[in-house]
Motif scaffolding. Structure first.
Motif, PDB file in Angstrom:
ATOM      1  N   ILE A   1      12.577  14.483  -0.857  1.00 50.09           N
ATOM      2  CA  ILE A   1      11.771  13.801   0.163  1.00 50.09           C
ATOM      3  C   ILE A   1      11.835  12.294  -0.024  1.00 50.09           C
ATOM      4  O   ILE A   1      11.967  11.535   0.950  1.00 50.09           O
ATOM      5  N   ALA A   2      11.764  11.834  -1.279  1.00 55.53           N
ATOM      6  CA  ALA A   2      11.828  10.390  -1.544  1.00 55.53           C
ATOM      7  C   ALA A   2      13.166   9.811  -1.108  1.00 55.53           C
ATOM      8  O   ALA A   2      13.225   8.711  -0.548  1.00 55.53           O
ATOM      9  N   SER A   3      14.252  10.534  -1.340  1.00 57.67           N
ATOM     10  CA  SER A   3      15.581  10.066  -0.920  1.00 57.67           C
ATOM     11  C   SER A   3      15.676   9.992   0.597  1.00 57.67           C
ATOM     12  O   SER A   3      16.274   9.058   1.156  1.00 57.67           O
TER      13      SER A   3
ATOM     14  N   ILE B   1      19.794   6.591  -2.765  1.00 54.01           N
ATOM     15  CA  ILE B   1      18.967   7.792  -2.900  1.00 54.01           C
ATOM     16  C   ILE B   1      18.312   7.785  -4.263  1.00 54.01           C
ATOM     17  O   ILE B   1      18.758   7.065  -5.167  1.00 54.01           O
ATOM     18  N   ARG B   2      17.256   8.565  -4.416  1.00 54.03           N
ATOM     19  CA  ARG B   2      16.593   8.707  -5.703  1.00 54.03           C
ATOM     20  C   ARG B   2      16.869  10.092  -6.241  1.00 54.03           C
ATOM     21  O   ARG B   2      16.396  11.100  -5.698  1.00 54.03           O
ATOM     22  N   SER B   3      17.661  10.155  -7.317  1.00 56.81           N
ATOM     23  CA  SER B   3      17.988  11.444  -7.911  1.00 56.81           C
ATOM     24  C   SER B   3      16.794  11.992  -8.675  1.00 56.81           C
ATOM     25  O   SER B   3      15.782  11.316  -8.880  1.00 56.81           O
ATOM     26  N   SER B   4      16.917  13.224  -9.118  1.00 54.42           N
ATOM     27  CA  SER B   4      15.835  13.862  -9.869  1.00 54.42           C
ATOM     28  C   SER B   4      15.672  13.193 -11.227  1.00 54.42           C
ATOM     29  O   SER B   4      16.571  12.487 -11.709  1.00 54.42           O
TER      30      SER B   4
ATOM     31  N   TYR C   1       0.836  -1.197   0.000  1.00 55.37           N
ATOM     32  CA  TYR C   1       0.000   0.000   0.000  1.00 55.37           C
ATOM     33  C   TYR C   1       0.878   1.258   0.000  1.00 55.37           C
ATOM     34  O   TYR C   1       1.954   1.292   0.602  1.00 55.37           O
ATOM     35  N   SER C   2       0.430   2.286  -0.710  1.00 54.16           N
ATOM     36  CA  SER C   2       1.106   3.582  -0.699  1.00 54.16           C
ATOM     37  C   SER C   2       0.043   4.672  -0.652  1.00 54.16           C
ATOM     38  O   SER C   2      -1.067   4.505  -1.162  1.00 54.16           O
TER      39      SER C   2
ATOM     40  N   ASP D   1       8.214   6.297  -4.070  1.00 59.52           N
ATOM     41  CA  ASP D   1       9.430   7.097  -4.194  1.00 59.52           C
ATOM     42  C   ASP D   1       9.429   7.946  -5.459  1.00 59.52           C
ATOM     43  O   ASP D   1      10.039   9.015  -5.494  1.00 59.52           O
ATOM     44  N   TYR D   2       8.768   7.452  -6.507  1.00 58.36           N
ATOM     45  CA  TYR D   2       8.775   8.159  -7.789  1.00 58.36           C
ATOM     46  C   TYR D   2       7.606   9.130  -7.919  1.00 58.36           C
ATOM     47  O   TYR D   2       7.512   9.840  -8.924  1.00 58.36           O
ATOM     48  N   PHE D   3       6.724   9.159  -6.930  1.00 60.02           N
ATOM     49  CA  PHE D   3       5.598  10.091  -6.961  1.00 60.02           C
ATOM     50  C   PHE D   3       5.810  11.281  -6.032  1.00 60.02           C
ATOM     51  O   PHE D   3       4.976  12.183  -5.996  1.00 60.02           O
TER      52      PHE D   3
END
Length: 511
Positions: A292-294, A475-478, A147-148, A285-287
């Motif tokens: 913030i996601a990182s 981390i999730r980059s831009s 769930y997200s 993470d991609y939304f």
């Protein structure tokens, strides 16, 4: 002069018809690579009244009642259909488009339309709307285990055709190829292998296809069985393929160059090759904004490390390494344990076992009862254990935080692995203290570096080191930095999209 111009015009028309027919042939040739594409003649005369469609995108009831019933079950005289335009008078469907535009046919075929031709490779054809937009969408089609808060919540169901239908709504291209095979000597379960041609490395497709075909098993109920049968390594607690119930996650994996496996009767899809870091990434993470996601991804990874090592460090410190305890903390820690008759290892095992009992009982019971049992049982047993001097307050806090941290793992199978790893680390910590923990970490690292998922190293991009793939790992980059697909998947097309060129915009104050 007039006849010469007319002859040139006729030659151009013939050339256009030939090119259009070739385009139709190419369109059907691409579509026939997928097992869910169907093409057959509606009459006994071959090559006449050819209908073509994707079986997973149309409504079978409409096909039976409004097309097959007219052309097959009732005596149909073919002279009623002089030209393709007369099809609107025979078939009682409102949305029928007569066209010779192959591009339009390509687009509408992927939207749930059927193509009807008078004769094979006719340049004019009818596009008949037979789509079923409600397939796979039920009142409570939410994902339960993944769930997200942000993003779509559409999950797969137990019908394999509906699952392919949901996937094709997300990936609307002819390059999405599906291969169907049968697995199980008794069940003959339908298995579909899905991948995107032009992106996925053929070696991954061939590897997973060969492993599925080599399975000698009686009954296949779920993809979890396939997961264990095709991984190639049964001496590891780590899942080597990623299992998901989310449509968006499966679509993302395919777009990156992975292969997906569907099983009839299972609402879960397995994708691979998978890496260790994939199990700590959520679609959410991609939304969210990448900063913030990182941040949340780092919290997730830190929580996993805390959950694995917290209780084993507690055992090692209280058994062998009192000198590392700060003086300010030593008094309160010794006071909380002065009435506990057990050594730290038995104290920890007792609480960990109690937590696992509550967790398993909460899962097996109905939802409302399970939630109540988890909350009330945790409070009552924890408080009673401290008052009965069976455990200390400090350990109760550590075990509770450790259990809570394990729930941050998005994939349930990896969460089970983390729960399991705590117990061998507690044992080696009780035997050799800090040295045992170091030995356990070393063994864990060596074991992880030796694992492979469909021939791909499990610990990539950390080992082997791939610095260009670290932009979407810890981390999730831009999005401007993640325009390339991971190189370790060996995709045929490395670019996902062309990143936006961030030029310095002129300010209103500069004018």
């Amino acid at each position: 002069m007039f006849f010469k111009k007319r002859k040139i015009r006729n030659n151009k028309d013939k050339q256009a018809v030939t090119e259009n027919s070739q385009d139709i042939e190419e369109l059907f040739a691409k579509a026939k690579k997928s097992s869910d594409f169907k093409q057959f003649s509606l009459t006994d005369e071959l090559g006449h009244l050819i209908i073509s469609y994707y079986n997973t995108l149309i409504d079978q009831q409409q096909l039976q009642l409004k097309i097959l019933l007219i052309f097959r079950e009732t005596p149909f005289k073919q002279d009623k259909l002089g030209k393709i335009d007369d099809i609107k008078k025979i078939i009682s469907i409102e949305d029928i488009v007569i066209t010779d535009n192959v591009k339009e046919a390509e687009s509408k075929l992927l939207k749930g339309y059927a193509i009807l031709q008078m004769k094979e490779n006719d340049q004019r054809f009818a596009l008949i709307l037979l789509s079923n937009d409600t397939a796979g969408l039920r009142e409570q089609n939410n994902v339960e285990n993944e769930y997200s808060v942000v993003g779509p919540l559409i999950g797969f169901v137990e019908n394999i055709d509906v699952n392919i239908h949901l996937l094709r709504q997300q990936i609307n291209t002819f390059d999405l190829i599906t291969k169907e095979i049968s697995v199980g000597s008794t069940s003959h379960t339908r298995i579909i292998i899905a991948y995107i041609e032009g992106i996925t490395d053929e070696q991954h497709v061939n590897t997973i296809t060969q492993r599925l075909q080599d399975i000698d098993f009686d009954i296949v109920y779920d993809t979890s069985q396939l997961h264990q049968l095709i991984t190639g390594n049964t001496l590891t607690p780590f899942p080597l393929l990623l299992s998901t119930e989310r449509v968006d996650r499966a679509a993302h994996a395919l777009n990156m160059g992975q292969v997906a496996v569907f099983s009839n009767g299972s609402p879960y899809v397995i994708t691979g090759p998978a890496t260790l870091i994939d199990f700590f990434i959520t679609p959410e993470d991609y939304f969210l904004p990448w900063i913030i996601a990182s941040f949340f991804r780092l919290i997730r990874i830190f929580s996993v490390l805390f959950s694995i090592f917290a209780t084993s460090i507690y055992v090692a410190v209280l058994t062998y390494h009192y000198e590392v305890i700060p003086n300010d903390l030593f008094g309160s820690l010794s006071f909380s344990r002065h009435n506990v008759p057990f050594p730290p290892v038995l104290e920890v095992v007792f609480l960990e076992f109690t937590i696992e009992l509550l967790r398993e009982a909460g899962v097996r019971l109905p939802t409302k009862v399970g939630q109540t049992l988890g909350i009330v049982g945790g409070i009552v047993i924890g408080q009673a254990s401290v008052e009965a001097s069976l455990t200390s307050n400090v350990l109760l806090i550590i075990v509770a935080l450790s259990a809570l941290a394990s729930f941050t793992t998005p994939i349930y199978k990896m969460s089970n692995t983390i729960r399991f790893l705590r117990f061998p680390l507690i044992i080696v910590a009780s035997m050799w203290g800090g040295l045992g923990i170091v030995m356990g970490i070393a063994f864990l690292i060596v074991h992880l570096t030796r694992l492979e998922s469909l021939g791909t190293p499990y610990t990539v991009p950390f080992y082997p080191f791939r610095p260009q793939d670290l932009k979407d790992s810890i981390i999730r980059s831009s999005y401007s930095e993640t325009s390339k697909r991971p190189s370790y998947l060996r995709p045929k097309s490395i670019w996902r999209y062309h990143p936006y060129n961030h030029k310095k915009k002129k300010s209103d104050f500069d004018e």
